[in-house]
Design a protein around this motif. Structure first.
Motif, PDB file in Angstrom:
ATOM      1  N   THR A 130       0.882  -1.338  -0.354  1.00 32.02           N
ATOM      2  CA  THR A 130      -0.156  -0.365   0.087  1.00 32.02           C
ATOM      3  C   THR A 130       1.053   1.222   0.322  1.00 32.02           C
ATOM      4  OG1 THR A 130      -1.210  -1.085   1.341  1.00 32.02           O
ATOM      5  CG2 THR A 130      -1.921   1.002   1.053  1.00 32.02           C
ATOM      6  N   GLY A 131       1.704   0.931   0.600  1.00 29.47           N
ATOM      7  CA  GLY A 131       2.359   2.172   1.378  1.00 29.47           C
ATOM      8  C   GLY A 131       3.102   2.786  -0.272  1.00 29.47           C
ATOM      9  N   VAL A 132       3.671   1.415  -1.455  1.00 27.68           N
ATOM     10  CA  VAL A 132       5.199   2.245  -2.371  1.00 27.68           C
ATOM     11  C   VAL A 132       4.191   2.287  -3.853  1.00 27.68           C
ATOM     12  CG1 VAL A 132       6.987   0.478  -1.834  1.00 27.68           C
ATOM     13  CG2 VAL A 132       5.103  -0.598  -2.974  1.00 27.68           C
ATOM     14  N   ASN A 133       3.071   1.429  -3.885  1.00 28.62           N
ATOM     15  CA  ASN A 133       2.361   1.740  -4.310  1.00 28.62           C
ATOM     16  C   ASN A 133       1.574   2.623  -5.057  1.00 28.62           C
ATOM     17  OD1 ASN A 133       1.865  -0.629  -6.956  1.00 28.62           O
ATOM     18  ND2 ASN A 133       2.170  -1.510  -4.547  1.00 28.62           N
ATOM     19  N   VAL A 134       0.964   3.390  -3.429  1.00 25.73           N
ATOM     20  CA  VAL A 134       0.071   5.013  -3.260  1.00 25.73           C
ATOM     21  C   VAL A 134       0.815   5.963  -3.344  1.00 25.73           C
ATOM     22  CG1 VAL A 134      -2.044   5.837  -2.046  1.00 25.73           C
ATOM     23  CG2 VAL A 134      -1.828   3.257  -2.457  1.00 25.73           C
ATOM     24  N   GLY A 135       1.689   5.493  -2.432  1.00 25.68           N
ATOM     25  CA  GLY A 135       2.773   7.005  -1.663  1.00 25.68           C
ATOM     26  C   GLY A 135       3.555   6.829  -2.550  1.00 25.68           C
ATOM     27  N   PHE A 136       5.019   6.455  -3.313  1.00 29.25           N
ATOM     28  CA  PHE A 136       5.914   6.250  -4.396  1.00 29.25           C
ATOM     29  C   PHE A 136       6.223   6.223  -5.745  1.00 29.25           C
ATOM     30  CE2 PHE A 136       7.937   5.799  -0.245  1.00 29.25           C
ATOM     31  CZ  PHE A 136       8.871   6.010  -0.166  1.00 29.25           C
TER      32      PHE A 136
ATOM     33  N   GLY B 178       7.383   8.811  -7.507  1.00 26.17           N
ATOM     34  CA  GLY B 178       8.621   8.801  -8.713  1.00 26.17           C
ATOM     35  C   GLY B 178       8.576   9.556  -9.912  1.00 26.17           C
ATOM     36  N   HIS B 179       7.234   9.293 -10.079  1.00 32.48           N
ATOM     37  CA  HIS B 179       6.269   9.269 -11.841  1.00 32.48           C
ATOM     38  C   HIS B 179       6.641  10.869 -12.101  1.00 32.48           C
ATOM     39  CE1 HIS B 179       3.875  10.906 -15.173  1.00 32.48           C
ATOM     40  NE2 HIS B 179       4.418   9.776 -15.534  1.00 32.48           N
TER      41      HIS B 179
ATOM     42  N   SER C  43      16.120  -6.134  -7.934  1.00 31.69           N
ATOM     43  CA  SER C  43      14.529  -5.785  -8.334  1.00 31.69           C
ATOM     44  C   SER C  43      13.612  -6.079  -8.292  1.00 31.69           C
ATOM     45  CB  SER C  43      15.018  -6.307 -10.162  1.00 31.69           C
ATOM     46  OG  SER C  43      14.948  -7.920 -10.109  1.00 31.69           O
ATOM     47  N   GLY C  44      13.244  -6.030  -7.158  1.00 32.07           N
ATOM     48  CA  GLY C  44      11.858  -5.483  -6.689  1.00 32.07           C
ATOM     49  C   GLY C  44      10.913  -4.829  -6.228  1.00 32.07           C
ATOM     50  N   PRO C  45       9.860  -4.316  -5.655  1.00 34.81           N
ATOM     51  CA  PRO C  45       8.624  -4.024  -5.595  1.00 34.81           C
ATOM     52  C   PRO C  45       9.155  -2.281  -5.684  1.00 34.81           C
ATOM     53  CG  PRO C  45       8.769  -5.378  -3.838  1.00 34.81           C
ATOM     54  CD  PRO C  45       9.958  -5.655  -4.078  1.00 34.81           C
ATOM     55  N   MET C  46      10.424  -1.910  -4.669  1.00 37.15           N
ATOM     56  CA  MET C  46      10.698  -0.458  -5.174  1.00 37.15           C
ATOM     57  C   MET C  46      11.483  -0.106  -5.849  1.00 37.15           C
ATOM     58  SD  MET C  46      10.466   1.027  -1.980  1.00 37.15           S
ATOM     59  CE  MET C  46      11.367   2.479  -2.448  1.00 37.15           C
ATOM     60  N   THR C  47      11.942  -1.194  -6.859  1.00 31.38           N
ATOM     61  CA  THR C  47      11.970  -0.472  -8.532  1.00 31.38           C
ATOM     62  C   THR C  47      10.885  -0.091  -9.115  1.00 31.38           C
ATOM     63  OG1 THR C  47      14.408  -2.252  -8.505  1.00 31.38           O
ATOM     64  CG2 THR C  47      13.455  -1.874 -10.544  1.00 31.38           C
ATOM     65  N   THR C  48      10.110  -1.204  -9.255  1.00 32.36           N
ATOM     66  CA  THR C  48       9.171  -1.334  -9.885  1.00 32.36           C
ATOM     67  C   THR C  48       8.106  -1.167  -9.819  1.00 32.36           C
ATOM     68  OG1 THR C  48       7.227  -2.980  -8.682  1.00 32.36           O
ATOM     69  CG2 THR C  48       8.727  -4.326 -11.102  1.00 32.36           C
ATOM     70  N   THR C  49       8.018   0.216  -8.571  1.00 29.66           N
ATOM     71  CA  THR C  49       7.334   1.267  -8.400  1.00 29.66           C
ATOM     72  C   THR C  49       7.746   2.357  -7.923  1.00 29.66           C
ATOM     73  OG1 THR C  49       7.167   0.434  -5.774  1.00 29.66           O
ATOM     74  CG2 THR C  49       5.493  -0.525  -6.676  1.00 29.66           C
ATOM     75  N   PHE C  50       8.696   2.640  -8.034  1.00 28.69           N
ATOM     76  CA  PHE C  50       9.468   3.919  -8.035  1.00 28.69           C
ATOM     77  C   PHE C  50      10.321   4.980  -9.323  1.00 28.69           C
ATOM     78  CE2 PHE C  50      12.574   7.219  -6.924  1.00 28.69           C
ATOM     79  CZ  PHE C  50      11.086   8.074  -6.031  1.00 28.69           C
TER      80      PHE C  50
END
Length: 505
Positions: free
Chosen positions: A306-312, A316-317, A429-436
């Motif tokens: 929830t944090g990375v997808n909604v907040g990050f 990032g974009h 190459s985990g969630p932080m890569t794909t969401t930020f």
């Protein structure tokens, strides 16, 4: 338990704080950020810290002992066909459970999510079987890596360019927070049964092979699938006016990610339950701890996603877009490198790998050395990815030389470093890569008018490649260090490593 949780929170805080400070500094200097987007990012960072802490604690208590137990039990099953069937099922289940795969599937609307997910899952399952057989029959990892990476680049010549980046990215996203702890622990369990001098080296490499399977599977899908050209979904940055709207974003998204994590963990838990009913591997107290561990894993992963997808993702974009429009687009390269250097420390699976490496090598390879090597590797890969966004050069000009060097190094470094390096590529190459990082690259590419599918996509693949070089370089340094050590010390170190493995059995 409270003391351990506090330690995990401190660890998560030290991982997330650097990237948070970088974004804050950028928002107050080069790229002023809307207050709503900034508050969204800061709230996401808080959820990220709490989620990482619970997830890390949960995997230590549940996924690691369960994976090691299954890994130790499988070779005892005399029927090889049964072992292969169980391994294939595990590979497919944990891949379907991987949240990062859902993010990637949503970026390719011309292919149904279910088709892409099942293609990737079958690819991982088949190569998980191959990884198991390699460990049992003591096949050299470097030979398999060379063979299958040659096949990957041959197949990639027959698919559209848009499909190539998606295929290579799929190899990175499948080795995330659900997959890595389970596969790494299973590798340790398999090695503990063997107990020979090479068992320690062969406990690594499962993640590496499981990262190749989805690349080949998606490339084959690109050759035979005629559903249309690949496309992507643009990221919408929400316009928020007050903190109530910020809170509403998280409240509305949390149930979706809870359902996603439930659907991800249930197959894994069901398989573990069936395994326990058949083999009676764990006693009652162990099962209670594992159950509590799965609960921690569930809470942590739900908060983290929830944090990375909604907040990050929106932050990032927006940052990538504004930096590209700042009139000094070249600054994307050094800032991208700085962000990549610190962002990898916030990947939950990275900490799982680092702890596993330090334990298996009896402290010979420290968590600090691993993290530094990974950070340098990811910084270089993000810098190269930003160069691609600015210039539009083909991903082949980076991946082919990079993998050639990485595969050549396998002949000169200790075998254990080959397994660790190729495992690290998938883990970084985990969630932080794909969401930020991916949204960061997409935002910059859109602002510069580039082709997002060929120029922005592929950053996951590049993040997965550069650790292969940096970790194996660490292996070369380790080998030179060994040459300078007295023979008595080396013998003592070898004995310690064997004792560690025997203790695990």
């Amino acid at each position: 338990m409270n003391k351990i949780l506090r330690e995990k929170i401190q660890e998560a805080l030290s991982s997330v704080l650097p990237i948070t400070l970088i974004v804050l500094v950028l928002s107050m200097t080069i790229t002023p950020m809307p207050v709503g987007t900034l508050v969204l990012f800061l709230a996401g960072a808080v959820l990220l810290i709490v989620g990482m802490a619970f997830f890390s604690l949960g995997t230590d208590v549940s996924m690691t002992p369960m994976g090691e137990g299954i890994g130790a039990q499988l070779p005892k099953t005399k029927n090889l066909a049964v072992v292969i069937a169980i391994t294939l099922l595990i590979g497919i289940l944990i891949t379907i459970a991987e949240p990062d795969l859902q993010v990637l599937a949503g970026q390719v609307p011309s292919i149904s999510n279910s088709m892409l997910i099942w293609t990737v899952a079958v690819g991982v399952g088949l190569f998980f079987v191959l990884a198991l057989l390699r460990t049992i029959f003591k096949i050299r990892l470097s030979l398999l890596l060379i063979l299958f990476y040659i096949a990957v680049f041959i197949f990639s010549a027959f698919v559209p360019n848009e499909f190539v980046s998606v295929a290579f990215d799929s190899g990175g996203v499948t080795t995330g927070p659900i997959t890595v702890p389970f596969i790494m622990a299973l590798g340790v369990g398999l090695a503990s049964i063997r107990g020979d001098s090479d068992a320690q080296d062969d406990s690594f490499g499962l993640v590496a092979l499981c990262s190749i399977g989805p690349v080949l599977a998606v490339l084959l899908l690109g050759i035979f699938y005629s559903g249309g050209d690949a496309g992507y979904t643009q990221i919408a940055v929400p316009e928020l006016e007050d903190t109530r709207q910020v809170a509403a974003e998280f409240v509305h998204a949390l149930p979706d990610y809870i359902r996603e994590v439930v659907s991800a963990l249930l197959p894994v838990i069901a398989f573990c339950a069936i395994f326990q009913l058949i083999f009676k591997r764990f006693h009652k107290i162990q099962l209670q701890k594992i159950g509590i561990g799965f609960l921690y894993t569930f809470v942590g992963l739900a908060l983290f996603l929830t944090g990375v997808n909604v907040g990050f993702m929106p932050a990032g974009h927006y940052l990538g877009q504004q930096l590209a429009l700042s009139g000094k687009s070249w600054i994307l390269i050094p800032l991208g490198m700085l962000i990549g250097y610190f962002l990898v420390t916030a990947e939950p699976a990275v900490h799982v790998l680092n702890r596993q490496v330090e334990t298996i090598t009896n402290g010979g390879i420290s968590q600090r050395a691993m993290m530094l090597s990974l950070s340098i590797g990811v910084a270089c890969s993000v810098g190269l990815a930003m160069m691609r966004v600015l210039t539009g050069i083909s991903i082949y000009y980076i991946l082919i030389p990079g993998y050639l060097i990485a595969l050549t190094l396998t002949f000169f470094v200790p075998k254990i470093f080959t397994g660790i390096a190729f495992d690290s590529g998938g883990v970084a190459s985990g969630p932080m890569t794909t969401t930020f990082l991916l949204p960061f690259s997409m935002g910059a590419c859109e602002a510069l008018g580039g082709n997002v599918l060929t120029d922005a996509f592929g950053i996951v693949a590049m993040v997965a490649m550069t650790p292969l070089l940096t970790i194996q370089t660490l292996g070369l340094l380790y080998r030179f260090k060994q040459k300078d050590m007295p023979q008595e010390t080396l013998a003592a170190d070898d004995e310690d490593s064997i004792i560690v493995l025997e203790g695990d059995t």
